[in-house]
Write a protein that holds these residues in place. Structure first.
Motif, mmCIF file in Angstrom:
data_model
loop_
_atom_site.group_PDB
_atom_site.id
_atom_site.type_symbol
_atom_site.label_atom_id
_atom_site.label_comp_id
_atom_site.label_asym_id
_atom_site.label_seq_id
_atom_site.Cartn_x
_atom_site.Cartn_y
_atom_site.Cartn_z
ATOM 1 N N GLY A 166 0.821 -1.207 0.000
ATOM 2 C CA GLY A 166 0.000 0.000 0.000
ATOM 3 C C GLY A 166 0.854 1.256 0.000
ATOM 4 N N ARG A 167 1.918 1.244 0.775
ATOM 5 C CA ARG A 167 2.797 2.414 0.804
ATOM 6 C C ARG A 167 3.489 2.631 -0.524
ATOM 7 N N LYS A 168 3.718 1.526 -1.221
ATOM 8 C CA LYS A 168 4.309 1.674 -2.555
ATOM 9 C C LYS A 168 3.284 2.248 -3.541
ATOM 10 N N TYR A 169 2.004 1.898 -3.338
ATOM 11 C CA TYR A 169 0.977 2.527 -4.174
ATOM 12 C C TYR A 169 1.044 4.048 -3.988
ATOM 13 N N LEU A 170 1.165 4.478 -2.720
ATOM 14 C CA LEU A 170 1.218 5.917 -2.451
ATOM 15 C C LEU A 170 2.411 6.558 -3.155
ATOM 16 N N MET A 171 3.549 5.899 -3.058
ATOM 17 C CA MET A 171 4.740 6.428 -3.734
ATOM 18 C C MET A 171 4.498 6.533 -5.226
ATOM 19 N N ALA A 172 3.906 5.478 -5.784
ATOM 20 C CA ALA A 172 3.705 5.438 -7.225
ATOM 21 C C ALA A 172 2.704 6.501 -7.668
ATOM 22 N N LEU A 173 1.573 6.559 -6.958
ATOM 23 C CA LEU A 173 0.528 7.511 -7.354
ATOM 24 C C LEU A 173 1.022 8.950 -7.230
ATOM 25 N N SER A 174 1.647 9.249 -6.084
ATOM 26 C CA SER A 174 2.122 10.615 -5.899
ATOM 27 C C SER A 174 3.234 10.916 -6.896
ATOM 28 N N GLY A 175 4.114 9.951 -7.099
ATOM 29 C CA GLY A 175 5.221 10.156 -8.025
ATOM 30 C C GLY A 175 4.744 10.406 -9.444
ATOM 31 N N LEU A 176 3.794 9.596 -9.872
ATOM 32 C CA LEU A 176 3.312 9.755 -11.247
ATOM 33 C C LEU A 176 2.536 11.069 -11.405
ATOM 34 N N PHE A 177 1.829 11.471 -10.363
ATOM 35 C CA PHE A 177 1.151 12.764 -10.422
ATOM 36 C C PHE A 177 2.185 13.871 -10.575
ATOM 37 N N LEU A 178 3.244 13.768 -9.807
ATOM 38 C CA LEU A 178 4.286 14.788 -9.878
ATOM 39 C C LEU A 178 4.956 14.802 -11.258
ATOM 40 N N CYS A 179 4.995 13.659 -11.889
ATOM 41 C CA CYS A 179 5.542 13.616 -13.257
ATOM 42 C C CYS A 179 4.691 14.445 -14.197
ATOM 43 N N THR A 180 3.359 14.332 -14.078
ATOM 44 C CA THR A 180 2.494 15.129 -14.959
ATOM 45 C C THR A 180 2.633 16.607 -14.613
ATOM 46 N N PHE A 181 2.790 16.891 -13.335
ATOM 47 C CA PHE A 181 3.008 18.273 -12.929
ATOM 48 C C PHE A 181 4.259 18.849 -13.594
#
Lengths: 247, 638, 229
Positions: free
Chosen positions: C14-29
Motif C-alpha cells: 500500500g505504501r508503494k501505491y502511495l509512492m507510485a501515485l504521488s510520483g506519477l502525479f508529480l511527473c504530470t506536474f
C-alpha cells in the motif's frame, strides 16, 4: 589453483562475528563451491579447529537449502545457479573470495553461514495454499487449464525458496518469493476462490516478518537461481489492490 | 515369530475396497485427543501429516532440514505414474499393478502393489486440486509421457521438476494445517530414538539441531517417513543429509528390516571427478531415448571421443540387447557399464565412465529438437562438467539412487512394533527388487494421502482411551539417556579424522562389494572390512565443537555411526539371497550370457531381519510371497 | 472502508501505491510546469512569462490543483523517508562486499539519495520563487495597462548567478536519474506490467522524463547565466 577465502564466522546468533581468512593451495576446478568448503572443513577438523557451518542438502540446485553470499552476490557470480552448482572453474588461480551469510533481520544468523529462513514458511502458512482436503478433489481433467496459464504457473512454482531474492535485495524485501506463490495460485482456476483472501494474508504475514519494501530494482529477478520474473510481483501488486477494493 | 502381513481376504481387486469399508475408525471427537508423530516431510511424510491434520488428529511433524519443503523428494525429475488411461492406450489399474510386480522382479507383495495402483488415480486429482502445475496439452488437459519398462503412457510430469512440484503441493497442504494449528512443525530436528512403552511406539527423542538440546515428544502412534538409505554408499544421488538413523533406531527397538540389500543403481549419472566428490547428480533416464551409449573398442584408448572413428566404437548395449538396445531397464544398463569399465574400456580421466552420445540424433533431428527435449539436462551437465554435450558426448556412470529395502510393514504399513508405521521409501513394501521409473513419487503420496491415514485407524481405534503419556515416564528418560550417552561418547573420542573419512571408506567397501554386483566371497570380505571401519570410527573420529550447539559434524557422526551398522546388515542380506533379482545381482547366479538368474523356488520371500543386540547376529524371518494374480516369468529384454 | 483503507496503506505494498501515485502525479506536474516555464525563452522581455505566473497564482482551479500538488509532494517525501527507514531496519548489518552492478541500475538503488537532493533543491527553489511570489516584496511591471508582479526579472536575476545555475543543473541530473527508475517503477508498483507495453513505458521514462524534461529545465538557468556573462 590457489584460492583465498574470507569467511564470516559467528558462533551463534547472540555473539558478534568476524571474518577469518583461509588459504587453499590446491583447489581443483572441477570442485563445486561447497566441495571446496568440504575440503577446507576436513583440514580444519584435522587441525583441531571448528569447522565452518553452512546450509546445504541436495547439492543439485533444487532443494534451495544452500545460501552463500559470494563476492557480493547471492549464490556467487554465475546467474541462474545455486551455490551448490557453482564450480570452481569460474574462479581464477589466486582469487580472494569473500563469503558471507544472507543478511536480513528476517533471516537471523544461526551459526557462521547458516541463517534461519523460517519466516518464509510462516508466510506460506498464512495462505500459500489451496484449501482442499485430501479426497475432496474432482477428476484431474474436469477443469481444463490453458497451456499458457499452466506454463506460467509452473514458472512461478519453480521457486526453490532459497532466499536469494531477500539476500540480494538492497531492502531485504521478500516480494519475489511471496509473489511467486501468490501468482502461481492466481493463474490457476483452482486458486480463484481464495485469491483475494490469500494475497492479503500473505502480504500481511510478509510485513510482520520484517522484510523490507520493494523498490523495483529488479536485482532479485537477476540473482534468482530459477529466474522467477518480476511479472509475478506486478501481478501481486495488482491482486493486492483489487483484493482491498472488493473487500 | 511368524510374520503376519494382515492381507485382507477376497479377490485382489476388492481387497482394499472391502477393507476400507470394514476397518475400525476413530470418531471425530476422539481424534482431537489423539496425537500422532510424523518424522520426515517428503512426499510420504508431508502428505500424511497434512491429511492426518485435516482429519482432526493432533500432529507433530519433524524434519532435519530448515524447512519441510526441502526434503529430498524435491529432487525427483521424471514424473509420477497413475493408471488414469487418459492416453487411451489400454492402461488400467491391473496393468499398472502387473507392470510394478514384474518390474520389481517378483519380490513384492501383490496386495500392497494392487492397492498402490488403485489409489494412483486419486493422487493426480488431489495434486491438481492443490495447484500442482502439471504439463498440459494445448487443449488444456493433462499431458502424459512414457517411461522405462512399460508399454503405456501413464506418467504425469511437470517439466523435469515433478518431484519439486508434488512436494510443494504436499508442503502447501502441510503448511495449511500448521496455520490451522492442527500440525506443529519441528524443523531442524532430528529423531534420535523411538520410545516404546508397554510394547507400543509412544514417542520419540529428537535433537534440536540449532541448540543441540534433546527433546521428548509423545505420540499415540509414530509414523516414520524418512526416506532411503542410499547414502550408506557415501556417493549417491541422495541429498547430503539423507540418512538411515530414524529407521535404524526403530529397527534396533524391534522393527524388522525388510530386504536391506535391494538397492537401485541408476545408469545415467554424472561420473565422479575426483576425491573431493561429495555426491552424484542424476541425468534423467529419458536421455537414453536419443543418446547412444558406447565405449572405445580399444582398451585404454586415450583419444578424444570425437577422434575415435565409428568402426572403433563399441555400442555394447545395442550389441548385447538388439531388441531394447539403449533402453534396457536400469539394472541391466548399469551392470553393462560397470562390466565395460572393469574390463578396461572406460573413458574420461577416471576411466570409470562410458559415453552417451547424441551426435546421431542431432544429425537426424537437428540440434533444435534435441535442445527442446533435453536442453535443461544438457545445461546441468555443462554446469557440472564444463563440457558441452552438443559437441562432446556426455560421460555417464551408474550411481546409487534408491533403496527398495526398508522397514518391514504389514498391509496397514505398520512395522513389527505396534503403533510404529513406515511410509514411502523407508518401508520395503511396493517395489520388490527393482523400482520402475516414476513410481517412487506415486508410492510416497499413495501412502501419505490415501493409505496410512485410513489404516492407522485400525491401531488408534483401540487406543482412544489412552491418555497422553507424560514425557517424564521412565521409558522416555531411558531413551533420552541412551541418546545422550551416545552423543557424549562420540564427543569424547577426540581422535584425528573427520567423520567423512570413515563415511568414504564405508562407501567404497559397500560400492565395491555390495553394489551393482555381489558375490559370496566379496561379501564375506566386506563384512570384516565394515566391522574394522566401525571399530576405527569409534576410536579415531574427531568431532569439533560441542554437543549443546549447532554442530553439523556431530549430526553427520550420529548418522554415519548408524550407516556403519546398517552396512553389515545389507551385506548379510545380500549374502543370504543366493539368487539374482532386480537390483540384487549375485555374480554366481547368472545365465550363460550374463543375465540375472532368479530362484523362485527358494527365494520368493521377503527377508525380514530382527535385531538381537549389539554384536549379535541378526535373525532372519521370511515372509513368503504368494503370487495368485501374476505368473512368474524370467525378464527378457533381448 | 476506513479501516480497510488504513490497513491497505499501512502495508508495504500500500505504501508503494502511495509512492507510485504521488510520483506519477508529480511527473504530470513536471510536464505542465515545463510547458509554462518555456515562456522564459520567448524574446518578449518577460511578458508571456509574467502573464503565465499571474495566471498560475490566481486561477482558482489551478490553485486547487496546486494544493493537491503540495500534498502529493509532502506525501511522497514523508512516505519515501518512512520506507527508506524501514528498509534500513530490514538489514541492520550490511554486507562487507556488495556487487550489484550486474543486477540493478544505479538509479534504482539510490532513489532515496536522489530524492533527498531533489528535496534540497525544492526548498531553495520554493524559497526563491514560490515564497517570494506569495509573501515576498516583488518588483512590479505593467503589461497592457495592468500591473503584474515581475516574476520574470526575479528569475532572470537568480539564473544569472553561476552558483545558482550550477545548483539547478546538478538538481536536474538528480531528477533525471530519479525518474529514469521512478517513472517506470511507479507503473510496476501499481501492477501495470505487460510484455508489450512495459518497454514503451520504460522508453517514455528514459527519453522524456529522464532526459528531455530535465535537460530543458536545466537549459533555462544555463541560458540566462551564459547570456549574462
Amino acid at each position: 589453483m590457489k584460492i583465498t577465502l574470507k569467511v564470516w564466522r559467528q558462533k551463534n546468533g547472540k555473539t558478534p562475528g568476524n571474518f577469518n581468512t583461509y588459504t587453499l593451495p590446491d583447489v581443483s576446478e572441477d570442485m563445486s563451491f561447497l566441495e571446496m568448503f568440504d575440503v577446507l572443513n576436513d583440514e580444519l577438523i584435522r587441525k583441531g579447529e571448528d569447522s565452518i557451518a553452512f546450509d546445504h542438502d541436495c547439492r543439485e540446485g533444487i532443494c534451495g537449502m544452500c545460501s552463500m553470499y559470494i563476492n557480493g552476490r547471492a549464490h556467487g557470480p554465475l546467474t541462474g545457479t545455486t551455490t551448490c552448482q557453482l564450480h570452481m572453474r569460474h574462479f581464477k588461480d589466486g582469487d580472494t573470495i569473500v563469503v558471507e551469510p544472507w543478511r536480513a533481520s528476517a533471516f537471523p544468523i544461526i551459526k557462521d553461514l547458516m541463517v534461519d529462513r523460517s519466516a518464509f514458511d510462516r508466510v506460506i502458512q498464512a495462505g500459500g495454499f489451496i484449501s482442499v482436503n485430501t479426497g475432496n478433489a474432482v477428476d484431474a481433467n474436469s477443469i481444463p487449464i490453458p497451456k499458457e496459464d499452466a506454463d506460467k504457473a509452473f514458472d512461478a512454482a519453480a521457486c526453490i525458496g532459497c532466499g536469494a531474492c531477500v539476500a540480494t535485495c538492497k531492502n531485504a524485501s521478500a516480494m519475489l518469493f511471496v509473489s511467486a506463490k501468490v501468482s502461481q495460485l492466481a493463474l490457476l482456476p483452482q486458486g480463484q476462490p481464495e485469491r483475494n483472501m490469500r494475497v492479503k494474508k500473505m502480504v500481511e504475514a510478509m510485513d510482520e516478518e520484517g522484510f523490507g519494501n520493494c523498490t523495483n530494482t529488479g536485482a532479485c529477478e537477476v540473482e534468482c537461481p530459477k529466474g522467477i520474473s518480476l511479472d509475478h510481483i506486478a501481478r501481486m501488486n495488482r491482486d493486492y489492490l483489487v483484493s482491498n477494493i472488493v473487500d | 515369530m511368524i510374520l503376519d502381513a494382515k492381507i485382507p481376504e477376497g479377490p485382489i481387486a476388492d481387497k482394499w475396497t472391502r477393507y476400507k469399508a470394514t476397518i475400525p475408525l476413530v470418531n471425530p471427537a476422539n481424534k482431537r485427543n489423539i496425537e500422532i508423530i510424523v518424522v520426515g516431510t517428503g512426499l510420504a511424510g508431508a502428505s500424511a501429516a497434512a491429511t492426518l491434520g485435516e482429519m482432526g488428529y493432533k500432529v507433530k511433524a519433524f524434519c532435519f532440514q530448515d524447512s519441510p519443503r526441502r526434503a529430498h523428494s524435491i529432487a525427483a525429475q521424471g514424473g509420477i505414474n497413475a493408471a488414469k488411461n487418459y492416453s487411451n492406450d489400454g492402461d488400467s489399474v491391473h496393468r499398472l499393478f502387473y507392470d510394478t510386480i514384474k518390474g520389481g522382479d517378483y519380490r513384492s507383495r501383490e496386495a500392497n502393489v494392487h492397492r498402490l495402483a488403485e489409489v494412483s488415480t486419486a493422487i493426480i486429482d488431489q495434486c491438481v486440486a492443490q495447484g500442482v502445475p502439471f504439463a498440459r496439452e494445448y487443449g488444456g488437459l493433462l499431458d502424459n509421457r512414457s517411461f522405462g519398462g512399460v508399454q503405456v503412457s501413464r506418467t504425469f510430469y511437470a517439466k523435469g521438476q515433478t518431484g519439486q512440484q508434488l512436494l510443494l503441493g504436499a508442503y502447501s497442504a502441510l503448511s495449511r494445517q500448521v496455520g490451522r494449528k492442527q500440525v506443529q512443525m519441528f524443523s531442524r530436528h532430528e529423531m534420535l530414538d523411538v520410545v516404546i512403552i508397554d510394547g507400543k511406539a509412544r514417542g520419540i527423542i529428537a535433537r534440536d539441531l540449532v541448540t543441540g538440546k534433546l527433546e521428548r515428544h509423545f505420540g499415540h502412534a509414530v509414523v516414520l517417513a524418512t526416506g532411503g538409505y542410499g547414502n550408506v554408499f557415501f556417493l549417491s544421488t541422495n541429498a547430503m543429509g539423507s540418512n538411515v538413523t530414524a529407521i535404524w533406531k526403530a529397527h534396533k527397538k524391534g522393527a524388522f528390516f525388510g530386504n536391506p540389500c535391494f538397492t537401485q543403481i541408476h545408469p545415467t549419472c554424472i561420473p565422479v571427478s575426483g576425491d573431493h566428490q561429495s555426491k552424484l547428480t542424476l541425468m534423467s533416464e529419458s536421455l537414453r531415448n536419443d543418446g547412444r551409449i558406447w565405449v572405445p573398442k580399444k582398451k585404454d584408448d586415450s583419444r578424444k571421443a570425437v577422434d575415435i572413428p565409428e568402426d572403433e566404437r563399441d555400442y555394447y548395449l545395442e550389441r548385447r540387447y538388439p531388441a531394447f538396445g539403449n533402453l534396457v531397464p536400469r539394472d541391466i544398463a548399469s551392470r553393462a557399464a560397470k562390466e565395460r569399465c572393469d574390463a578396461g574400456y572406460g573413458v574420461g580421466s577416471s576411466k570409470m565412465a562410458v559415453y552417451l552420445d547424441f551426435s546421431d540424433s542431432i544429425r537426424r533431428l537437428g540440434k533444435d529438437v534435441i535442445e527442446a527435449r533435453y536442453g535443461n539436462l544438457f545445461e546441468i551437465y555443462e554446469k557440472i562438467t564444463g563440457e558441452d554435450p552438443y559437441t562432446t558426448p556426455m560421460r555417464i556412470y551408474p550411481a546409487v539412487h534408491y533403496t527398495m529395502g526398508g522397514l518391514w510393514v504389514d498391509y496397514n504399513l505398520m512395522t513389527t512394533v505396534p503403533g510404529l508405521y513406515a511410509t514411502g521409501e523407508c518401508n520395503f513394501s511396493d517395489h520388490g527388487a527393482n523400482r520402475l521409473g516414476a513410481s517412487a513419487l506415486m508410492q510416497g503420496l499413495a501412502d501419505g494421502y490415501f493409505v496410512l491415514p485410513i489404516t492407522i485407524g485400525e491401531f488408534l481405534s483401540k487406543d482412544i482411551r489412552t491418555k497422553a503419556i507424560p514425557t517424564d515416564h521412565p521409558e522416555f528418560e531411558k531413551a533420552e539417556k541412551e541418546a545422550q550417552d551416545r552423543i557424549a561418547r562420540l564427543m569424547s573420542i577426540k581422535g584425528n579424522k573427520p567423520v567423512d573419512h570413515f563415511h568414504k571408506e564405508l562407501g567404497k567397501v559397500m560400492w565395491e562389494y555390495c553394489g551393482m554386483a555381489r558375490n559370496a566371497e566379496g561379501l564375506q570380505k566386506a563384512k570384516k572390512m565394515v566391522q574394522d571401519i566401525r571399530a576405527s570410527f569409534w576410536k579415531e573420529v574427531r568431532i569439533p565443537g560441542a554437543a549443546d550447539e549447532t554442530n553439523p559434524e556431530l549430526e553427520k557422526a550420529l548418522r554415519v555411526a548408524d550407516f556403519l551398522e546398517l552396512g553389515e546388515l545389507m551385506i548379510d542380506d545380500a549374502y543370504d539371497r543366493n539368487e539374482s533379482c532386480g537390483g540384487h545381482f549375485r555374480e554366481e547366479y547368472q545365465t550363460e550370457d550374463g543375465e540375472a538368474l532368479r530362484d523362485d523356488n527358494n527365494y520368493a520371500y521377503v527377508s525380514a531381519w530382527q535385531y538381537k543386540g549389539d554384536n549379535q547376529p541378526e535373525v532372519l524371518h521370511k515372509e513368503p510371497l504368494v503370487f495368485e494374480n501374476v505368473k512368474l516369468v524370467q525378464r527378457s529384454y533381448k | 472502508m476506513a479501516t480497510a483503507a488504513t490497513g491497505l496503506f499501512r502495508s508495504s505494498i500500500g505504501r508503494k501505491y502511495l509512492m507510485a501515485l504521488s510520483g506519477l502525479f508529480l511527473c504530470t506536474f513536471l510536464v505542465v510546469h515545463l510547458l509554462g516555464n518555456l515562456q522564459l525563452f520567448q524574446n518578449d522581455g518577460g511578458v508571456a512569462f509574467n502573464l503565465y505566473s499571474a495566471f498560475m497564482a490566481n486561477n482558482p482551479l489551478i490553485k486547487t490543483i496546486a494544493y493537491v500538488n503540495y500534498a502529493f509532494i509532502l506525501l511522497h517525501i514523508i512516505d519515501g523517508f518512512y520506507l527508506a527507514a524501514q528498509n534500513r531496519k530490514a538489514r541492520p548489518q550490511g554486507y562487507a562486499k556488495v556487487d550489484q552492478s550486474k543486477s540493478s541500475s544505479w538509479s534504482s538503488r539510490n532513489m532515496a539519495l536522489l530524492g533527498t537532493i531533489i528535496l534540497v533543491f525544492l526548498i531553495v527553489h520554493m524559497k526563491s520563487f514560490w515564497f517570494e511570489m506569495k509573501f515576498g516584496n516583488m518588483p512590479v511591471t505593467t503589461i497592457e495597462g495592468e500591473s503584474y508582479k515581475d516574476m520574470y526579472s526575479v528569475v532572470v536575476e537568480a539564473f544569472s548567478q553561476p552558483w545558482y545555475a550550477a545548483l539547478y543543473v546538478v538538481s536536474m541530473f538528480a531528477i533525471g536519474f530519479h525518474l529514469y527508475h521512478g517513472f517506470a517503477s511507479g507503473f510496476q508498483s501499481l501492477g501495470i506490467r505487460h510484455h508489450r507495453y512495459t518497454p514503451a513505458i520504460q522508453n517514455l521514462g528514459t527519453f522524456l522524463f529522464a532526459i528531455l524534461i530535465p535537460a530543458l529545465f536545466a537549459a533555462m538557468p544555463v541560458y540566462f547565466c551564459l547570456k549574462n556573462l
